[in-house]
Design a protein around this motif. Structure first.
Motif, PDB file in Angstrom:
ATOM      1  N   LEU A   6       0.837  -1.205   0.000  1.00  0.00           N
ATOM      2  CA  LEU A   6       0.000   0.000   0.000  1.00  0.00           C
ATOM      3  C   LEU A   6       0.868   1.249   0.000  1.00  0.00           C
ATOM      4  CD1 LEU A   6      -2.707   1.449   0.206  1.00  0.00           C
ATOM      5  CD2 LEU A   6      -2.607   1.143   2.685  1.00  0.00           C
ATOM      6  N   GLU A   7       1.915   1.244   0.816  1.00  0.00           N
ATOM      7  CA  GLU A   7       2.804   2.402   0.859  1.00  0.00           C
ATOM      8  C   GLU A   7       3.494   2.611  -0.482  1.00  0.00           C
ATOM      9  OE1 GLU A   7       6.750   3.963   3.311  1.00  0.00           O
ATOM     10  OE2 GLU A   7       5.673   2.141   3.920  1.00  0.00           O
ATOM     11  N   SER A   8       3.936   1.525  -1.101  1.00  0.00           N
ATOM     12  CA  SER A   8       4.568   1.634  -2.415  1.00  0.00           C
ATOM     13  C   SER A   8       3.595   2.187  -3.450  1.00  0.00           C
ATOM     14  CB  SER A   8       5.097   0.270  -2.850  1.00  0.00           C
ATOM     15  OG  SER A   8       5.644   0.337  -4.142  1.00  0.00           O
ATOM     16  N   HIS A   9       2.340   1.712  -3.396  1.00  0.00           N
ATOM     17  CA  HIS A   9       1.327   2.210  -4.336  1.00  0.00           C
ATOM     18  C   HIS A   9       1.073   3.690  -4.124  1.00  0.00           C
ATOM     19  CE1 HIS A   9      -2.272   2.309  -6.828  1.00  0.00           C
ATOM     20  NE2 HIS A   9      -2.955   2.800  -5.798  1.00  0.00           N
ATOM     21  N   LEU A  10       0.972   4.110  -2.860  1.00  0.00           N
ATOM     22  CA  LEU A  10       0.719   5.519  -2.578  1.00  0.00           C
ATOM     23  C   LEU A  10       1.894   6.397  -3.004  1.00  0.00           C
ATOM     24  CD1 LEU A  10      -1.001   5.278   0.923  1.00  0.00           C
ATOM     25  CD2 LEU A  10      -2.080   5.676  -1.287  1.00  0.00           C
ATOM     26  N   GLN A  11       3.115   5.900  -2.819  1.00  0.00           N
ATOM     27  CA  GLN A  11       4.275   6.670  -3.260  1.00  0.00           C
ATOM     28  C   GLN A  11       4.294   6.826  -4.776  1.00  0.00           C
ATOM     29  OE1 GLN A  11       7.656   4.644  -1.646  1.00  0.00           O
ATOM     30  NE2 GLN A  11       7.412   5.488   0.421  1.00  0.00           N
ATOM     31  N   THR A  12       3.892   5.768  -5.481  1.00  0.00           N
ATOM     32  CA  THR A  12       3.811   5.865  -6.943  1.00  0.00           C
ATOM     33  C   THR A  12       2.760   6.881  -7.366  1.00  0.00           C
ATOM     34  OG1 THR A  12       4.472   3.541  -7.115  1.00  0.00           O
ATOM     35  CG2 THR A  12       3.472   4.545  -9.055  1.00  0.00           C
ATOM     36  N   GLN A  13       1.601   6.847  -6.700  1.00  0.00           N
ATOM     37  CA  GLN A  13       0.547   7.807  -7.013  1.00  0.00           C
ATOM     38  C   GLN A  13       0.995   9.229  -6.705  1.00  0.00           C
ATOM     39  OE1 GLN A  13      -2.344   7.141  -8.504  1.00  0.00           O
ATOM     40  NE2 GLN A  13      -1.825   4.986  -8.654  1.00  0.00           N
ATOM     41  N   ARG A  14       1.701   9.402  -5.606  1.00  0.00           N
ATOM     42  CA  ARG A  14       2.179  10.736  -5.244  1.00  0.00           C
ATOM     43  C   ARG A  14       3.160  11.269  -6.286  1.00  0.00           C
ATOM     44  NH1 ARG A  14       6.485  13.047  -2.756  1.00  0.00           N
ATOM     45  NH2 ARG A  14       6.094  14.898  -1.450  1.00  0.00           N
ATOM     46  N   ALA A  15       4.070  10.399  -6.737  1.00  0.00           N
ATOM     47  CA  ALA A  15       5.030  10.821  -7.757  1.00  0.00           C
ATOM     48  C   ALA A  15       4.327  11.198  -9.051  1.00  0.00           C
ATOM     49  CB  ALA A  15       6.050   9.704  -8.000  1.00  0.00           C
ATOM     50  N   ALA A  16       3.286  10.438  -9.428  1.00  0.00           N
ATOM     51  CA  ALA A  16       2.546  10.743 -10.654  1.00  0.00           C
ATOM     52  C   ALA A  16       1.807  12.081 -10.527  1.00  0.00           C
ATOM     53  CB  ALA A  16       1.561   9.620 -10.966  1.00  0.00           C
TER      54      ALA A  16
END
Length: 325
Positions: A202-212
């Protein structure tokens, strides 16, 4: 002993003499040696402190595998290895890792010297041919200009004997090595490289979304600045780009429209209600499974002989067990 001086007579045979060893070096020893050097640099405030440790691994014929390391202590003279400490640590590691043996030692220097030969003689009681692994921090990428050079500032040496002037002396032969990693080691090294953060999916997914989102925000700011400069006349107007921006803006939904907001809120509430119903259904299924297990347990008790009958207390009255069950 902060560093080791070079000797007039080299203790490393020329490159024309090759070693027949096949050495596999795992990432853990590399990390341990680097951490040992960094810690001693901070403690002693010297650039090249005296680093000494043991190598643990396995050897089958000419195949050597270096798996782990541990630090060593020296006596007050700075050149004599503390044999009691070495034996104690060796036995401790043997209890945890029975398959690992003492196969050599490591230090930090530019090249082997006669003082390394003196240290080497102190380890022959634990291994007939203890390997030497040297970390060369001052020449981290000195060999990078050479196409055949290794990318790591490490060199492995195999001890041997040289006959010179009818006298034998101990010398070293440089031995090539390969870095070998297993799946668990790759995960650990990757985890260490990321700073040891215990992130989840979940944290990895949120970090990816934040970067996008951040990238999208930066590009929008760039477009807004271009339009502002074009209106002010400080930037050249590219009509094709302006038309593309106008078409993009026209295709966006009218988020400030009242009807759009009402429809959006309705769909959002429907999605939330669906999620709540799914959670409620899952809880009901779990409760149903629990009830079924309870019924099976009660029925199996009643089917046993002597268990299903009513228990009577004194004077034929029902006991407390019957009243509460």
């Amino acid at each position: 002993m902060a560093s080791m001086d070079t000797d007039e007579l080299p203790v490393v045979l020329p490159s024309t003499t090759t070693s027949g060893l096949s050495i596999a070096l795992h990432p853990l020893p590399i990390l341990n040696i680097s951490e040992h050097l960094t810690r001693l640099r901070l403690q002693t405030r010297t650039k090249v402190p005296f680093v000494l440790g043991a190598l643990l691994g396995t050897q089958t014929g000419r195949d050597v595998e270096i798996v782990n390391t541990f630090e060593l202590a020296v006596e007050d003279d700075g050149v004599t290895v503390d044999q009691g400490f070495l034996l104690a640590r060796k036995d401790q590691y043997k209890q945890v890792f029975p398959s690992l043996e003492f196969i050599g030692w490591y230090t930090v220097a530019e090249r082997p010297t006669s003082q390394h030969i003196a240290l080497h003689d102190q380890f022959t009681a634990y291994s007939s041919t203890p390997l030497l692994l040297i970390l060369q921090p001052s020449t981290v990428f000195a060999a990078s200009a050479d196409a055949s050079g290794q990318s790591l500032p490490l060199k492995a040496y195999e001890p041997t004997l040289e006959i010179r002037d009818r006298k034998s002396r101990s010398v070293f032969i440089e031995a090539p090595f390969n870095v070998e990693t297993g799946e668990a080691e790759r995960i650990a090294v990757d985890w260490t490289a990321k700073g040891g953060s215990g992130g989840t999916s979940l944290e990895s997914h949120l970090q990816t979304q934040r970067a996008a989102v951040k990238m999208l925000h930066d590009r929008i700011l760039l477009l807004v600045k271009y339009v502002s400069d074009a209106i002010a006349g400080s930037a050249v107007k590219d009509h094709a780009t302006l038309r593309a921006l106008a078409a993009l803006i026209a295709s966006l939904p009218a988020s400030e429209n009242k009807e759009f907001r009402e429809e959006f809120d309705t769909e959002y509430e429907d999605v939330q209600l669906t999620a709540y119903l799914a959670t409620l259904t899952k809880s009901a299924n779990l409760l149903n499974d629990l009830v079924d297990k309870h019924v099976v347990l009660i029925s199996s008790r009643e089917d046993r002989p002597g268990v299903g009958g009513r228990r009577r207390g004194m004077m034929g009255r029902p006991s407390d067990f019957d009243r509460f069950h």
